[in-house]
Design a protein around this motif. Structure first.
Motif, short mmCIF file in Angstrom:
data_model
loop_
_atom_site.label_atom_id
_atom_site.label_comp_id
_atom_site.label_asym_id
_atom_site.label_seq_id
_atom_site.Cartn_x
_atom_site.Cartn_y
_atom_site.Cartn_z
N ARG A 101 0.82 -1.20 0.00
CA ARG A 101 0.00 0.00 0.00
C ARG A 101 0.86 1.25 0.00
O ARG A 101 0.50 2.27 -0.57
N GLY A 102 1.98 1.15 0.70
CA GLY A 102 2.87 2.30 0.83
C GLY A 102 3.34 2.83 -0.52
O GLY A 102 3.50 4.04 -0.68
N LEU A 103 3.53 1.94 -1.49
CA LEU A 103 3.99 2.38 -2.81
C LEU A 103 2.92 3.19 -3.51
O LEU A 103 3.19 4.21 -4.13
N ALA A 124 2.77 6.49 -1.85
CA ALA A 124 3.88 7.36 -2.26
C ALA A 124 3.55 8.02 -3.59
O ALA A 124 3.82 9.20 -3.79
N GLY A 125 2.95 7.26 -4.50
CA GLY A 125 2.55 7.83 -5.79
C GLY A 125 1.47 8.89 -5.62
O GLY A 125 1.58 9.98 -6.17
N LYS A 134 -2.78 6.84 -12.90
CA LYS A 134 -1.34 6.84 -13.16
C LYS A 134 -0.59 6.00 -12.14
O LYS A 134 0.41 5.37 -12.46
N TYR A 166 1.69 3.28 -13.78
CA TYR A 166 3.14 3.44 -13.70
C TYR A 166 3.78 2.73 -12.51
O TYR A 166 4.96 2.46 -12.52
N ILE A 167 3.02 2.50 -11.46
CA ILE A 167 3.65 1.95 -10.26
C ILE A 167 3.13 0.56 -9.93
O ILE A 167 3.84 -0.43 -10.00
N PRO A 217 3.04 -2.27 -13.18
CA PRO A 217 4.30 -2.94 -13.55
C PRO A 217 4.82 -3.89 -12.47
O PRO A 217 5.38 -4.94 -12.79
N LEU A 218 4.62 -3.52 -11.21
CA LEU A 218 5.08 -4.40 -10.13
C LEU A 218 4.21 -5.65 -10.05
O LEU A 218 4.70 -6.77 -9.87
N ARG A 253 4.87 -8.46 -12.74
CA ARG A 253 5.94 -9.44 -12.50
C ARG A 253 5.45 -10.61 -11.65
O ARG A 253 5.87 -11.74 -11.83
N LEU A 305 10.03 -7.91 -7.75
CA LEU A 305 10.52 -6.87 -6.84
C LEU A 305 9.62 -6.75 -5.62
O LEU A 305 8.45 -7.01 -5.70
#
Ligand code: ATP
Ligand code: MG
Lengths: 242, 218
Positions: free
Chosen positions: B117-119, B122-123, B132, B136-137, B140-141, B144, B218
């Motif tokens: 959630r933190g990511l 941050a966005g 976005k 963008y965040i 893509p993560l 993977r 990641l």
């Protein structure tokens, strides 16, 4: 006009009242340090400022924009108020430089080249220019947090919000992050900092706020509050921190 | 028991036609299944409650019934219910789309929700709009983490096509069955068919390995 203005702000999580009619004005250039026991609402207060938590009562304005004025205005507020998290939250798939250039590129709409220039300038500012092409996993905690500060600064905010920026760091790494914050304060950046670093509060803070049960219990000069605490619960709190 | 492996060469062209049909159904079905799965997965992860419930109902309906029943329903019950008549091949492809879509939806939801959630915060804190942050965040993560279970689903769907023997689509298994009925060379034919399935799934597995190695988690 205050850059941040709380008027009777409350925040509830269901039945739990976490902020209780908080009144608070923060002026441009102030470095406000927020302390208080765990669960007193420090993080919540910070996260209400940039709308990561939505207030449930009262009025909260940042640069005279209400946090309740809708998504578009909220994004403006978030561009005015950068945030640094305890867990850094760097984007792991991007290099340090790409992390810092991200805001200029995707929020400010700069060209790739301009964004990269801004990124390098800010990495230089936090002393990490030579780490530009490393991924977060290849950086120490202190370095990651400095990149995170650069990332927030790259959007050119007027205010910086820090939520325990050094709490996840080993003691020997805290200082490099605190130094960056100190420089920022000296440049005149308006800052709201939740921290347990009392030396930082005393030396860098222009104002200290002690929170308790979602209310501001004491609000005053850091030196006075830390050297001669009159509030018994603040006294008690300080004994536990040291 | 006498086995004569040379009979296979005679039937190989037919078997390869069957294999081609199997691949065709799988590819079309999975392409559609991924589209459906991404949409339903997003509805589950980010949709407000009505969208969330619609997606959930779809997923539970499909996961709770066998794929053979699903394709029988499409092929035999739909014409009666809604007078929509479809040929066996279309029914087979739709069955894979609908079936794989449900499983992929859960894979997509799981991958999206596994990203800290933190990511996303941050966005958002930088002033990005939600879409976005997703593009963008988080996207893509999550992508993977999607690859291994998605690869698994591709293999499952490929093998599921053999069940369409029940509606008479001339995919690999059905082709084998027909050859068998004519010459009773059970050992040779079914061995050859198993080998062809193995080659197809093995190629898929190798392909996934390569992709996984390229994209670090990641
Ligand atoms: N998303 C949430 N849902 C429900 N309760 C929450 C949520 N976030 C915080 N709380 C509760 O609100 C209260 C205040 O939390 P907050 O994180 O603001 O405290 P804090 O002063 O930052 O504490 P700490 O020093 O431990 O970080 C706590 O009781 C916490 O459990
Ligand atoms: Mg906190």
């Amino acid at each position: 006009m205050s850059i941040i203005q709380f008027r009777g702000v409350s925040k509830h999580f269901d039945e739990l009242r976490v902020l209780d009619e908080v009144d608070l004005s923060i002026e441009q250039g102030e470095v406000v340090v927020l302390i208080g026991p765990s669960g007193s609402g420090k993080s919540t207060l910070l996260r209400c400022i940039n709308g990561l938590e939505q207030i449930t009562g009262g009025d909260l304005r940042v640069d005279d924009i209400s946090v309740l004025a809708g998504n578009a205005r909220l994004r403006e507020i978030r561009q005015e108020a950068g945030m640094v998290f305890q867990q850094f939250n760097l984007f792991p798939q991007l290099t340090a430089l790409q992390n810092v250039a991200f805001g200029p590129r995707h929020v400010r709409g700069k060209s790739r080249r301009e964004a990269e220039e801004i990124g390098l300038e800010l990495l230089d500012k936090v002393g990490l220019k030579e780490r530009a092409h490393h991924y977060p996993a290849e950086l120490s905690g202190g370095q990651q947090q400095r990149v995170a500060i650069a990332r927030a600064l790259a959007v050119r905010p007027k205010v910086m919000l820090f939520d325990e920026p050094t709490s996840a760091l080993d003691p020997e790494l805290k200082q490099e992050v605190l130094n960056v914050m100190r420089n920022l304060a000296e440049e005149g950046m308006t800052m709201v900092v939740v921290t347990h670093e009392m030396a930082f509060a005393r030396q860098v803070g222009s104002r200290l706020i002690f929170m308790e049960h979602g209310k501001i219990a004491v609000d005053g000069d850091p030196c006075e509050m830390l050297c001669n605490p009159t509030n018994p619960r603040l006294k008690d709190f300080l004994r536990h921190v040291h | 028991m006498n086995t004569d492996w040379s009979v296979i060469t005679g039937f190989l062209p037919e078997l390869l036609d069957g294999a081609e049909m199997t691949l065709y159904i799988t590819l079309v079905g999975l392409a559609g299944g991924m589209a459906v799965g991404v949409v339903a997965g997003l509805m589950r992860a980010y949709g407000h409650w009505t969208l969330n419930y619609v997606a959930m109902a779809y997923i539970e309906l499909i996961r709770g019934t066998p794929i053979v029943v699903q394709v029988m329903f499409l092929y035999f019950a739909l014409p009666v219910l809604a007078s929509i008549r479809i040929d066996p091949l279309t029914a087979a492809m739709i069955a894979i789309v609908v079936n794989a879509g449900a499983y992929i939806a859960e894979i997509v939801r799981g991958a999206l929700q596994s990203i800290s959630r933190g990511l996303a915060e941050a966005g958002l804190a930088l002033g990005l709009p939600r879409w976005k942050v997703l593009v963008y965040i988080v996207g893509p993560l999550a992508f993977r983490r999607l690859i291994p279970p998605l690869g698994n689903q591709c293999i499952v769907s490929l093998k599921d096509t053999s069940l369409f023997i029940v509606i008479g689509v001339s995919e690999l298994t059905r082709t084998g069955q027909e050859i068998m009925a004519a010459n009773f060379r059970a050992v040779e034919i079914w061995t050859a068919i198993a080998a062809i399935y193995l080659i197809m799934t093995g190629t898929l597995t190798l392909l996934l390995r390569v992709i996984e190695r390229r994209l670090r988690i990641l």
